[in-house]
Design a protein around this motif. Structure first.
Motif, PDB file in Angstrom:
ATOM      1  N   LEU A  10      36.471  15.803  28.611  1.00 17.96           N
ATOM      2  CA  LEU A  10      37.294  16.965  28.296  1.00 17.96           C
ATOM      3  C   LEU A  10      36.611  17.864  27.270  1.00 17.96           C
ATOM      4  N   ASP A  11      35.968  17.227  26.282  1.00 19.84           N
ATOM      5  CA  ASP A  11      35.261  18.009  25.262  1.00 19.84           C
ATOM      6  C   ASP A  11      34.097  18.775  25.884  1.00 19.84           C
ATOM      7  N   ALA A  12      33.382  18.147  26.803  1.00 18.04           N
ATOM      8  CA  ALA A  12      32.264  18.812  27.477  1.00 18.04           C
ATOM      9  C   ALA A  12      32.757  19.999  28.304  1.00 18.04           C
ATOM     10  N   GLN A  13      33.900  19.806  28.985  1.00 11.86           N
ATOM     11  CA  GLN A  13      34.462  20.884  29.780  1.00 11.86           C
ATOM     12  C   GLN A  13      34.910  22.044  28.888  1.00 11.86           C
ATOM     13  N   THR A  14      35.500  21.704  27.739  1.00 13.53           N
ATOM     14  CA  THR A  14      35.930  22.740  26.794  1.00 13.53           C
ATOM     15  C   THR A  14      34.735  23.535  26.291  1.00 13.53           C
ATOM     16  N   ARG A  15      33.646  22.834  25.948  1.00 16.81           N
ATOM     17  CA  ARG A  15      32.458  23.511  25.434  1.00 16.81           C
ATOM     18  C   ARG A  15      31.815  24.391  26.497  1.00 16.81           C
ATOM     19  N   GLU A  16      31.839  23.932  27.723  1.00 19.56           N
ATOM     20  CA  GLU A  16      31.274  24.742  28.804  1.00 19.56           C
ATOM     21  C   GLU A  16      32.095  26.019  28.999  1.00 19.56           C
ATOM     22  N   ARG A  17      33.416  25.880  28.969  1.00 21.22           N
ATOM     23  CA  ARG A  17      34.288  27.041  29.129  1.00 21.22           C
ATOM     24  C   ARG A  17      34.120  28.013  27.960  1.00 21.22           C
ATOM     25  N   MET A  18      34.032  27.491  26.747  1.00 17.11           N
ATOM     26  CA  MET A  18      33.876  28.347  25.575  1.00 17.11           C
ATOM     27  C   MET A  18      32.501  29.012  25.531  1.00 17.11           C
ATOM     28  N   SER A  19      31.481  28.375  26.120  1.00 21.41           N
ATOM     29  CA  SER A  19      30.153  29.006  26.150  1.00 21.41           C
ATOM     30  C   SER A  19      30.172  30.256  27.019  1.00 21.41           C
ATOM     31  N   ARG A  20      31.066  30.269  27.999  1.00 21.34           N
ATOM     32  CA  ARG A  20      31.217  31.469  28.824  1.00 21.34           C
ATOM     33  C   ARG A  20      32.115  32.494  28.135  1.00 21.34           C
ATOM     34  N   LYS A  21      33.107  32.000  27.408  1.00 22.51           N
ATOM     35  CA  LYS A  21      34.072  32.889  26.758  1.00 22.51           C
ATOM     36  C   LYS A  21      33.486  33.539  25.505  1.00 22.51           C
ATOM     37  N   VAL A  22      32.753  32.761  24.699  1.00 23.97           N
ATOM     38  CA  VAL A  22      32.123  33.282  23.476  1.00 23.97           C
ATOM     39  C   VAL A  22      30.661  32.842  23.488  1.00 23.97           C
ATOM     40  N   SER A  24      27.938  33.843  22.149  1.00 22.14           N
ATOM     41  CA  SER A  24      27.181  33.836  20.894  1.00 22.14           C
ATOM     42  C   SER A  24      27.397  32.553  20.092  1.00 22.14           C
ATOM     43  N   TRP A  25      28.409  31.759  20.424  1.00 16.03           N
ATOM     44  CA  TRP A  25      28.670  30.503  19.727  1.00 16.03           C
ATOM     45  C   TRP A  25      27.951  29.322  20.370  1.00 16.03           C
ATOM     46  N   SER A  26      27.343  29.537  21.512  1.00 14.20           N
ATOM     47  CA  SER A  26      26.656  28.443  22.207  1.00 14.20           C
ATOM     48  C   SER A  26      25.493  27.929  21.364  1.00 14.20           C
ATOM     49  N   GLY A  27      25.333  26.621  21.367  1.00 17.47           N
ATOM     50  CA  GLY A  27      24.232  26.024  20.620  1.00 17.47           C
ATOM     51  C   GLY A  27      24.566  25.685  19.187  1.00 17.47           C
ATOM     52  N   TYR A  28      25.746  26.056  18.739  1.00 21.52           N
ATOM     53  CA  TYR A  28      26.186  25.725  17.383  1.00 21.52           C
ATOM     54  C   TYR A  28      27.142  24.520  17.414  1.00 21.52           C
ATOM     55  N   ASP A  29      27.197  23.813  16.303  1.00 23.47           N
ATOM     56  CA  ASP A  29      28.074  22.646  16.185  1.00 23.47           C
ATOM     57  C   ASP A  29      29.503  23.112  15.886  1.00 23.47           C
ATOM     58  N   GLY A 134      31.186  28.355   8.541  1.00 25.34           N
ATOM     59  CA  GLY A 134      30.017  27.906   7.795  1.00 25.34           C
ATOM     60  C   GLY A 134      28.816  27.697   8.701  1.00 25.34           C
ATOM     61  N   VAL A 135      29.061  27.070   9.847  1.00 24.77           N
ATOM     62  CA  VAL A 135      27.990  26.822  10.819  1.00 24.77           C
ATOM     63  C   VAL A 135      27.422  28.138  11.344  1.00 24.77           C
ATOM     64  N   LEU A 136      28.292  29.115  11.553  1.00 24.02           N
ATOM     65  CA  LEU A 136      27.881  30.410  12.103  1.00 24.02           C
ATOM     66  C   LEU A 136      27.291  31.346  11.050  1.00 24.02           C
ATOM     67  N   GLY A 137      27.336  30.938   9.797  1.00 23.23           N
ATOM     68  CA  GLY A 137      26.765  31.751   8.741  1.00 23.23           C
ATOM     69  C   GLY A 137      27.623  32.931   8.321  1.00 23.23           C
ATOM     70  N   CYS A 138      28.942  32.823   8.519  1.00 22.94           N
ATOM     71  CA  CYS A 138      29.866  33.907   8.152  1.00 22.94           C
ATOM     72  C   CYS A 138      30.293  33.718   6.694  1.00 22.94           C
TER      73      CYS A 138
END
Length: 393
Positions: A10-22, A24-29, A134-138
């Motif tokens: 489920l977590d992998a599916q969520t991350r895949e969906r969010m990589s399409r939705k946002v 610029s957040w892909s590759g971050y923890d 913090g991870v995104l440097g904001c």
């Protein structure tokens, strides 16, 4: 498959969906604390568009009145995921996102505002988003975890002095049921509007794409300056409504879809009708039998519509034969409204004026019981069909 394996999937599916939705957040923890937060958050393109709307509005508001008209003609441009908003827009103002959610909008705001206040009432979500920022440097986002309700805005803002306040009211009740009326969303924008505009000169609202735009304009009042209809991939995603403290005038309509932006200045030129708190007059039988439908208008009354024989009485109204009611609130006459109201066990008389439904049919659909005090009028107006909730005056 074990429970641990199911959760990982489920977590992998969520991350895949969010990589399409946002993207610029892909590759971050990034931490996603709940499935609902990922479903309800803005997509990156919508968040960036929203940030440009807020930034341009703030820039226009900071200029002298002599320059305001030309600046209002500026409209947000679509931005690529890699572009920096702060390169082209106004990076020195402050914005408060008081319904932060997963933080996608606050992240976009941080690219074109000097400081951002992110507030979220859910402690677990706020903690996760603080980690993500913090991870995104904001490093220009302040995180707050408080419930926004009438009377506690100063407690949330503290020393933060926003030029813009952003609000995305949750369109679900405490039981998880979807709602759409402004006053049923959390927080209640109508109850907070004056307090919000006192705290910041600009208020940007993200509202349901299902909402009636004309009715939103009327209910939110004369401070509405701009309405944006935002669509992506053939679907209307959201409505953005911008309000400015002290403004009174026409509102501009802007449509944005897949990189194309069209603006219609002064599209809404009619001032929103201030029905709430006014006196509604229903003429008596003698006046209607005589056909004197225009007579009330000759002494200062205003008819709701040409063939809708209901009138808003002037402040110094003269008593005419008939009944007078105080208007408590106004809602759009739509199937969704009726369905929602039918669950509320309302006690009120019901009557219809110049609309294609009988009073008895509407009463049955609303499931109202009889009342000697309250009355619901369904009526046609130039801006659409409405429900007026009234009490005997």
């Amino acid at each position: 498959m074990s429970l641990d394996d199911i959760l990982k999937k489920l977590d992998a599916q969520t991350r895949e969906r969010m990589s399409r939705k946002v993207p610029s957040w892909s590759g971050y923890d990034i931490v996603f604390p709940s499935l609902l937060s990922t479903e309800q958050c803005s997509g990156e393109a919508a968040a960036r568009y929203k940030a440009s709307v807020a930034s341009i509005a703030s820039m226009a508001n900071s200029k002298p009145l002599s320059e305001l008209r030309s600046l209002r003609s500026l409209r947000p441009l679509p931005l690529s995921p890699s572009s920096s908003l702060s390169e082209n827009l106004y990076p020195t103002d402050q914005i408060a996102d008081l319904t932060g959610g997963l933080g996608v909008d606050s992240w976009a705001f941080s690219k074109c505002f000097d400081k951002v206040l992110y507030n979220e009432s859910n402690a677990e979500l706020a903690a996760a988003v603080k980690h993500n920022f913090g991870v995104l440097g904001c490093d220009n986002i302040v995180v707050s975890n408080k419930l926004l309700e009438p009377g506690n805005l100063c407690d949330i803002l503290g020393e933060f002095n926003p030029d813009v306040i952003f609000l995305d009211p949750a369109r679900r009740s405490s039981t998880g049921k979807k709602v759409f009326l402004l006053e049923d969303c959390q927080p209640d924008v109508l109850a907070l509007k004056e307090e919000l505009l006192a705290a910041a000169p600009l208020l940007l609202l993200k509202l349901s794409p299902m909402a009636d735009i004309t009715m939103l304009h009327r209910r939110l009042g004369q401070e509405v300056t701009d309405i944006h209809v935002v669509a992506f991939d053939g679907e209307c995603k959201e409505l953005l409504v911008l309000l400015q403290r002290g403004y009174s005038g026409p509102a501009t309509l802007t449509i944005h879809e897949d990189g194309t932006t069209l603006s219609f200045p002064e599209y809404y030129t009619e001032s929103p009708a201030p029905f709430a708190g006014r006196i509604l007059y229903e003429p008596g039988k003698s006046l209607t039998k005589a056909g004197l439908f225009d007579y009330p208008c000759s002494i200062g009354y205003k008819k709701l519509a040409k063939h809708t024989h209901l009138y808003i009485a002037p402040d110094n109204y003269k008593v005419l034969p008939g009944k007078y009611f105080k208007i408590e609130k106004v809602l759009p006459l739509q199937s969704r409204t009726i369905k929602e109201l039918s669950k509320q066990s309302l006690a009120a008389e019901v009557s219809c004026h110049n609309i294609p439904i009988t009073s008895e049919d509407l009463r049955k659909r609303l499931r109202t019981t009889s009342s000697g005090v309250n009355h619901i009028f369904a009526a046609s107006t130039p801006s659409g069909n409405i429900l007026l909730f009234t009490s005997i005056f």
